[in-house]
Design an enzyme around this catalytic site. Structure first.
Site, short mmCIF file in Angstrom:
data_model
loop_
_atom_site.label_atom_id
_atom_site.label_comp_id
_atom_site.label_asym_id
_atom_site.label_seq_id
_atom_site.Cartn_x
_atom_site.Cartn_y
_atom_site.Cartn_z
CB CYS A 59 -0.92 -0.01 1.24
SG CYS A 59 -2.16 1.31 1.23
CB CYS B 190 -20.06 -12.30 6.26
SG CYS B 190 -18.56 -11.30 6.52
CG ASP C 92 -9.70 -9.38 3.88
OD1 ASP C 92 -8.52 -9.55 3.54
OD2 ASP C 92 -10.19 -8.26 4.07
CB CYS D 79 -27.84 -12.87 24.02
SG CYS D 79 -28.13 -11.12 23.71
CB CYS E 84 -16.36 -10.49 12.89
SG CYS E 84 -15.00 -11.22 11.95
#
Length: 393
Positions: free
Chosen positions: A25, A261, A283, A327, A337
């Site tokens: 980058c 997701c 990723d 919950c 995630c």
């Protein structure tokens, strides 16, 4: 019926993100989790995907698809550090192997390398461009700097101006951190001011030496941030501005698959291929233990539909601590995630999401609004009717 851990591999489309230049980058954002991945390949000097490997991927990827529409996602590092000729070749190969299917391309960039030439190319070939920008200047420049420490805001804004000049469709991805979390409405109104109608947030959660990083968004402030923007959005912007978290929350509320997701019950459908053909589970899990294989000797379908990858996806739910499974808002986030599950529950169980308190605060706040919008959808009326309800008066 007894619950099964198995998900048919063909129940979900195969999706693999590409890294044409790997972890390379032109910026040095302090919170970046990806540049360190260059260390996985210390013996490789040139982290650039070859055209031969590109062709192998495109042929396999298109041949593996069961849907009439196919999405290619180009990511980084910084994807524009690969020259425009590479992407022209990619389009040529998509036409060669596409067999007439509708193909879309999405490219994520920090925006600083955009030029008229790039933007003309994107417009002519219908690319959707994702721009990484963390809000107004004082928010963005806090952590997103150049290699030599200079601010990058003005260069990103020049890139956005070029996209708008050429009519290129774009959306924004704003990382939320310990600083800009205190400016939710300024953050939101900034994106509205640049006429971006599709907005994504990414709360930063990383570790340093095994401890939460200093730039992480504080959990409860994350909830406050979402609530402040939601309360503004629900008054006047429903159906006008699309905020991924709000849309995905509503999807879960009505029992549909969310568009992101992290709020789904399972994951594992979205892999990533590095510049050298190595394929990883996700990723956010580009680590040796999550490497599925290499496209030069393994097939994409074999890797992405393997028992190992299916287990990776199902573990998202199966490995939740009992606190999460008990919950009332389990259906709304499913523990978010797995990469963010770095703290313990009050009972001492591992695997609680760092942002749990913030999400709980948010879901509890929006519940009546979501209930209203759910009823509107069930009665085939637009959820935007919420703006005219007693809830927001």
């Amino acid at each position: 019926m007894a619950q099964t851990n198995y998900i048919s591999p063909f129940a979900r489309p195969l999706y693999v993100m590409l890294k044409p230049v790997g972890a390379v980058c032109n910026l040095r954002c302090q919170y970046c989790y990806y540049l360190e991945k260059k260390g996985l390949y210390p013996d490789i000097k040139n982290h650039v995907m070859t055209e031969e490997l590109l062709e192998e991927f495109i042929e396999q990827y298109l041949n593996s698809q069961t849907q009439p529409e196919v999405l290619f996602t180009w990511h980084g590092g910084e994807a524009l550090m690969r020259n425009i000729g590479f992407y022209k070749k990619a389009l040529e190969l998509q036409r060669k192997y596409g067999r007439g299917r509708h193909i879309e391309n999405c490219l994520q960039t920090n925006g600083t390398l955009l030029t008229d030439e790039w933007c003309r190319f994107f417009k002519e070939n219908n690319f959707l461009i994702g721009i990484s920008i963390d809000g107004p200047q004082h928010c963005h420049d806090k952590y997103r700097k150049t290699r030599d420490g200079r601010p990058s805001f003005y260069n990103v804004m020049k890139g956005i101006s070029l996209l708008k000049k050429h009519g290129v469709e774009f959306n924004v991805m704003g990382v939320v951190n310990d600083y800009n979390v205190d400016y939710p409405l300024e953050f939101y109104n900034f994106f509205k001011s640049i006429d971006c109608r599709y907005i994504q947030f990414a709360p930063i959660v990383e570790t340093e030496d095994g401890q939460p990083a200093s730039w992480n968004v504080p959990a409860e402030k994350w909830g406050d941030f979402l609530i402040a923007i939601f309360d503004e959005w629900v008054k006047q912007d429903v159906g006008k501005y699309y905020i991924q978290y709000f849309d995905s929350t509503l999807a879960n509320w009505v029992g549909e698959k969310p568009g992101v997701c992290i709020l789904a019950k399972t994951c594992g459908h979205a892999g990533v291929m590095e510049f050298n053909g190595d394929v990883y589970s996700c990723d956010h899990f580009v680590y040796p233990e999550y490497k599925l294989g290499n496209i030069r000797k393994d097939t994409l379908t074999g890797m992405m539909y393997s028992d190992r990858q299916i287990k990776f996806g199902n573990d998202k739910y199966e490995k939740l601590p009992s606190t999460c499974k008990d919950c009332e808002f389990l259906f709304a986030c499913y523990g978010e995630c797995p990469k963010n599950r770095i703290i313990k529950t009050e009972q001492g169980e591992d695997g609680l999401n760092y942002l749990c308190k913030g999400y709980y605060k948010f879901f509890r706040h929006v519940a009546p609004y979501m209930d209203f919008m759910k009823k509107e959808l069930e009665n085939k009326r637009p959820p935007a009717n919420i703006m005219y309800s007693d809830l927001v008066k």
